[in-house]
Design an enzyme around this catalytic site. Sequence first.
Site, PDB file in Angstrom:
ATOM      1  N   GLY A  14       0.823  -1.206   0.000  1.00  0.00           N
ATOM      2  CA  GLY A  14       0.000   0.000   0.000  1.00  0.00           C
ATOM      3  C   GLY A  14       0.853   1.249   0.000  1.00  0.00           C
ATOM      4  NE  ARG A  75      -1.758  -5.191  -1.584  1.00  0.00           N
ATOM      5  CZ  ARG A  75      -1.138  -4.749  -0.501  1.00  0.00           C
ATOM      6  NH1 ARG A  75      -0.021  -5.335  -0.115  1.00  0.00           N
ATOM      7  NH2 ARG A  75      -1.616  -3.735   0.185  1.00  0.00           N
ATOM      8  CG  ASP A 106       5.678  -6.740   8.796  1.00  0.00           C
ATOM      9  OD1 ASP A 106       6.879  -6.471   8.938  1.00  0.00           O
ATOM     10  OD2 ASP A 106       4.876  -6.789   9.738  1.00  0.00           O
ATOM     11  CB  THR A 128       2.729   0.610   6.297  1.00  0.00           C
ATOM     12  OG1 THR A 128       1.359   0.298   6.591  1.00  0.00           O
ATOM     13  CG2 THR A 128       3.572   0.288   7.517  1.00  0.00           C
ATOM     14  CG  ASP A 130      -2.380  -0.163   8.437  1.00  0.00           C
ATOM     15  OD1 ASP A 130      -3.188   0.783   8.375  1.00  0.00           O
ATOM     16  OD2 ASP A 130      -2.508  -1.205   7.778  1.00  0.00           O
ATOM     17  CG  ASP A 132       1.049  -2.869  10.222  1.00  0.00           C
ATOM     18  OD1 ASP A 132       1.879  -2.278   9.506  1.00  0.00           O
ATOM     19  OD2 ASP A 132       0.157  -3.603   9.756  1.00  0.00           O
ATOM     20  NE  ARG A 174      -7.146  -6.195   5.252  1.00  0.00           N
ATOM     21  CZ  ARG A 174      -6.443  -5.454   4.402  1.00  0.00           C
ATOM     22  NH1 ARG A 174      -5.120  -5.419   4.484  1.00  0.00           N
ATOM     23  NH2 ARG A 174      -7.040  -4.744   3.468  1.00  0.00           N
TER      24      ARG A 174
END
Length: 332
Positions: A14, A75, A106, A128, A130, A132, A174
């Site tokens: 993303g 992707r 990741d 990212t 997120d 994360d 997510r």
Amino acid sequence: MNKIKRIGVLTSGGDAPGMNAAVRAVARTALANGIECVGIRRGWQGLITSDFVPLTRESVGHILSRGGTILYTARSDEFMTEKGRLKAVATCKMLGLDAVVAIGGDGTFRGALELSRLGIPVVGVPATIDNDVGCTNYTIGFDTACNTAIECIDKLRDTMQSHERCSVVEVMGRNAGFLALYVGIAVGATAVLVPEHQTDFDRDVVERIRESRLAGNTHFMIVVAEGAGSAVEFGKKIHDALGMEPRVTVLGHIQRGGAPNARDRETATRMGYYAVNALVEGNTNCIIGTQEGGIVQIPIEEALVMKKHLQMDRYRIMEAMQFGGLYTNDNK
């Protein structure tokens, strides 16, 4: 003599605000060290198909403030196969790439690890929204995405306040609730639902709305990380439990867009600079991260097993801000 003569840089997964700033930093730091830089377009898929563009100081000259990524992102299912990865290695050899800098999350780094096992040195830069990635306190794009969500929710609050309504807002996340919790505190949310905290609907939503109403409030803001459940479904459950007509807003990909803010431009520039320096110093197969305010290098295999936990003290802070002074007429 520096053994690194030419490197490739790609963005994958993303997109995140600040990716272009990282690409710029990688290219200019490489050129300053006498290293050629090649942009690989469309992530790992571009490495398979040899989709590339040479990067110069001029070509990256006006991208610092641009959102998205000039190298595009995609992707690649093909890269997940051994055959696809061997094609990527063949491209590296054909282009004479001595190393690859991979900017992403990741998933991007797992691809980088597989490439490194085939003999191509890699360095990862975490980007990212997120936030994360376990090995780093901060990932490029997070702060800009938070500010975008906050701006949208502040505008929603204006109309919810005018109509005395409940708003349920779904933000990205997510697998992690960093974005939702950070934003929830910043907007004074009535409740924040995150995947790390198992939701008890009656306790975490119904009772908080009820207590807020008893405190004199007439509008309510529920922030939901996508990994905690569907905002639409939570809206229906609020209607059934309380007889209210919530308005549901899914912010979606709007959170990814826009010019990166100062923090993301500066962090991306530092990370890109240190990524190239790692290659120059012979420190390959690592991820560049931030820990305790400084830039660190973590071996990629070690980095991929590291976990980052949601700071639950922030969850308690969010609750205290809403209910620490119960029955006070304070919407924030």
